[in-house]
Design an enzyme around this catalytic site. Structure first.
Site, PDB file in Angstrom:
ATOM      1  CD  GLU B  49      -1.862  -1.858   1.535  1.00 54.64           C
ATOM      2  OE1 GLU B  49      -0.282  -2.405   2.038  1.00 54.64           O
ATOM      3  OE2 GLU B  49      -3.170  -2.869   2.046  1.00 54.64           O
ATOM      4  CG  PHE B 111     -10.906  -8.384  11.654  1.00 56.55           C
ATOM      5  CD1 PHE B 111     -11.002  -7.985   9.928  1.00 56.55           C
ATOM      6  CD2 PHE B 111      -9.433  -8.827  11.623  1.00 56.55           C
ATOM      7  CE1 PHE B 111     -10.219  -8.931   8.768  1.00 56.55           C
ATOM      8  CE2 PHE B 111      -9.096  -9.384  10.564  1.00 56.55           C
ATOM      9  CZ  PHE B 111      -9.130  -9.902   9.220  1.00 56.55           C
ATOM     10  CD  GLN B 112      -8.626  -6.226   7.201  1.00 59.06           C
ATOM     11  OE1 GLN B 112      -8.826  -5.843   6.326  1.00 59.06           O
ATOM     12  NE2 GLN B 112      -7.017  -6.886   7.214  1.00 59.06           N
ATOM     13  CE  LYS B 161     -17.376  -4.657   4.280  1.00 58.16           C
ATOM     14  NZ  LYS B 161     -17.933  -5.597   3.537  1.00 58.16           N
ATOM     15  CG  MET B 475      23.452   9.856   2.537  1.00 57.89           C
ATOM     16  SD  MET B 475      25.183  10.365   1.840  1.00 57.89           S
ATOM     17  CE  MET B 475      24.127  10.934   0.142  1.00 57.89           C
TER      18      MET B 475
END
Lengths: 162, 561
Positions: B49, B111-112, B161, B475
């Site tokens: 993501e 959940f989530q 949702k 670096m």
């Protein structure tokens, strides 16, 4: 540079999360919040946050600009340096043993505050006033013994031109 | 009209002119994906993501548009945070849609579920949690306005949702009015007149331009200003391409790894005109001795940038394009005198600095990374879109690829986020399908988001990855080499995949060069292939980026080799 204390009056959208946004701005950038008081205004869509901060002048300038940048902030007024009225309220629970009771009531009378609760060993005093008054009464009550204290933080409004 | 939240979202996105969304599905956004599938909006499935945001960012920068992403709740949202923080630091217009658990479950450790709005509050320009489907259309429209106006930035919209599944009687929102959000576009004319006077009086002027010039699409106005007044120009990393890198007035990049002449100019200039910059610490070095002899003009659309890090003589709040356009008009009315004569001493001094310490490298038996970028520049005639990862690869790309036009250098400047380059290249290629897009990477950085090779292959995007493979996190190793007695703690990447085989495993073309004479043929084969290509250049292991301003030192005190 010297640290200055500034009172900011901030009008914000009355929406969930706005206070968190302001507090997050201060903590994220290391700005100081000495006190903060927030409530709805007469417009239910707008709340006022009265916030006291300390910092050097360039920091105060940054704080104002960063606040103005927030989408939910409607207006920012730095009251410090202008004519404004301010008050703070405190509820002070004082230890009130027999030998101190008279003195406490005398102080309450002199400062024109109220005793709003009594128990065997305590008085709870309600006091409203400006910074000077709050400091003075606390200094007098501290030696007697303060059990608990709840302060609101300053609220303030600009004085209108006469 | 009865519409679900998901249908409303598609309707409004089409109205906003969105034709591409970068995303990754999940339970919380399954209703949205169902509706998305019915539209002609192109969905690009990334493989992590954060890359949805990086790709939307690259798309926004290359295309000059708002990038859009869609991810699910919980881990989908938390994965985007790095990408959002990078877009926030670089002020890129991106709108991020995240799914959320149904409203009645919010705050329940469902959940989530994560507090997406809480987590992203500090790294977004603004964010929303949509509690009612009735608010969705207005919020999306507001988000696009906020993301793309004033100082642009990422805006996140968290959609529960049930809000996307719910059906309402859709009423198109009224015209968007954000009552207290009014960025200042037009500058104060009196301030501009002061600037004109200062330009006339100045003997050693300097223009310092940055990302704001690119975002404002003000490269033409900047070039006109510099040439009209014969003022030399330097840019921050974010401003590269805002002024032609092949122009005689170009000083090279400024700052920690800027050119010698650019940094030295800051020490001697009597007027510095900052345009669309924020005087970041990578540029200023020790702030209290930065540009000590100069009066500073600061033109920026964001008042918070002005006087944040350094004192400013003339602040000008305004959009770069509008401000420079007005400034140019005012200057047209002035007699600037014999500029050649006025500037000769200053130009001579700058030329002296250029010849004492030119940007060079010594190409011998082992491939020098600078040589690779140099050849890349030559073979692409300076016209490719270059994205970079972070670290030495990023700095060499900035130093050795001379950008003549804006929107061609795409790099994570403010956050310095490794793994940015490949997904950003994907986004850039989609925004500019006819251009050659090259990601300049290190062997460390490229592994952070290598999985996006599949995204590139799936979409048939012929992006090219140039890996400057030195077997180190370059670096950090450089810092350890210079300041920590070569104690290379955790910077040795002795264990790494075979990048050629890895490319082929992904279905791409893999090429490798191990000797200097192989560099040009490999680049030619890779760059002009019609396929997705990884080119692995095995380079000098302990090469350092020079010049270097050590942290906390004044910019005029550089380490030179």
């Amino acid at each position: 540079m010297i640290q200055e204390k500034h009172v900011l009056s901030i009008l914000v959208d009355n929406e969930p999360g706005v206070l968190s946004r302001i507090a997050g701005l201060f903590s994220g950038r290391g700005f100081n919040i000495e006190s903060l008081c927030v409530a709805e205004t007469t417009d239910p869509l707008v709340s006022r946050i009265t916030l006291v901060t300390t910092g050097e002048p360039p920091i105060i300038e940054q704080i104002e600009k960063q606040l103005n940048k927030l989408i939910n902030v409607v207006k920012v007024h730095d009251l410090t340096g202008t004519e404004f009225v301010h008050r703070e309220m405190a509820l002070i629970k004082v230890m009130a043993k027999a030998e101190h009771r008279a003195e406490i009531l005398r102080i309450v009378d002199i400062f024109r505050c109220k005793v709003i609760d009594v128990s065997l060993d305590h008085y709870t005093i309600e006091v409203t006033g400006d910074e000077g008054k709050m400091k003075a009464i606390l200094n007098l009550l501290k030696p007697i013994g303060i059990k608990e204290i709840a302060k609101t933080g300053i609220i303030a409004l600009i004085r209108e031109a006469k | 009209m009865k519409l679900t939240g998901a249908q409303i979202m598609m309707k409004v996105l089409k109205e906003e002119g969105v034709d591409t969304i970068f995303g990754y599905p999940g339970g919380a956004v399954i209703d949205i994906y169902d509706e998305l599938e019915k539209t002609d909006i192109r969905h690009i499935l990334v493989r992590q993501e954060a890359c949805a945001v990086h790709a939307a960012d690259g798309y926004a920068r290359a295309g000059g548009r708002v990038g859009v992403c869609l991810v699910t709740s919980g881990p989908g949202a938390t994965n985007t945070v790095t990408g959002i923080a990078s877009s926030y630091m670089d002020s890129i217009p991106v709108v991020i849609f995240t799914g959320q658990v149904p409203t009645h479950l919010i705050g329940n450790d469902a959940f989530q579920e994560v507090d997406t709005v809480g987590i992203t509050r500090p790294c977004t320009k603004h964010n929303y949690l949509v509690k009612r489907t009735e608010d969705l259309a207005r919020i999306i429209k507001e988000a696009f306005v906020i993301a793309s106006s004033g100082r642009p930035g990422p805006v996140l919209i968290d959609i529960p949702k049930n809000v996307s599944a719910n059906t309402i009687d859709y009423k198109a929102p009224k015209k968007i009015k954000l009552k207290s959000y009014k960025p200042t576009y037009s500058p104060n004319v009196k301030q501009l007149q002061r600037v004109v006077e200062m330009i006339k009086d100045s003997k050693k002027p300097l223009i310092f331009a940055g990302g704001g010039v690119i975002l404002s699409k003000a490269a033409t106005e900047l070039t006109e200003l510099a040439r009209k007044t014969q003022i030399p120009v330097t840019c921050s990393l974010m401003g590269l391409g805002g002024f032609p890198g092949t122009d005689p007035l170009w000083l090279g990049m400024i700052g920690m790894h800027g050119t010698y002449r650019s940094n030295m100019s800051t020490g001697e200039c009597d007027l510095m005109i900052g345009i669309g910059v924020r005087f970041d610490d990578r540029v200023t070095g020790k702030t209290d001795v930065f540009a000590p002899k100069a009066k500073i003009v600061h033109i920026d659309i964001d008042p918070t940038s002005i006087r944040k890090n350094i004192p400013v003589t003339v602040p000008v709040v305004g959009d770069c394009k509008i401000t420079l356009s007005q400034l140019n008009k005012l200057l047209d009315k002035e007699d600037l005198g014999d500029l050649k004569k006025k500037r000769q001493k200053w130009f001579d001094q700058i030329q002296h600095w250029k010849s004492t310490s030119p940007q060079t490298y010594d190409q011998k038996d082992v491939i020098k990374p600078q040589y690779v970028v140099d050849k890349l520049y030559q073979l692409t005639k300076g016209k490719a879109i270059i994205t970079t990862e972070v670290g030495q690869n990023q700095m060499w790309a900035a130093q050795y690829y001379h950008f003549d036009r804006p929107n061609h250098f795409i790099t994570s400047g403010g956050l310095g986020c490794m793994g940015f380059g490949l997904p950003a290249a994907i986004g850039a290629q989609l925004a500019c399908p006819d251009k050659l897009v090259v990601d300049v990477a290190g062997d460390g950085s490229i592994q952070m988001n290598i999985q996006e090779m599949t995204t590139a292959i799936q979409c048939g995007l012929p992006v090219k990855v140039v890996i400057l493979n030195n077997g180190y996190l370059g670096m950090v190793r450089q810092w350890q080499q210079l300041f920590f007695d070569k104690r290379y703690a955790a910077t040795c990447l002795e264990c790494a995949p075979d990048f050629v085989k890895l490319a082929e495993a992904y279905g791409a073309v893999g090429l490798r060069a191990t000797k200097p004479e192989e560099v040009e043929p490999v680049l030619k084969k890779g760059l002009f292939s019609k396929k997705t290509v990884i080119m692995d250049f095995v380079v000098e292991k302990e090469e350092c980026v020079y010049p270097m301003v050590p942290a906390g030192a004044p910019v005029t005190e550089m380490l030179l080799v």
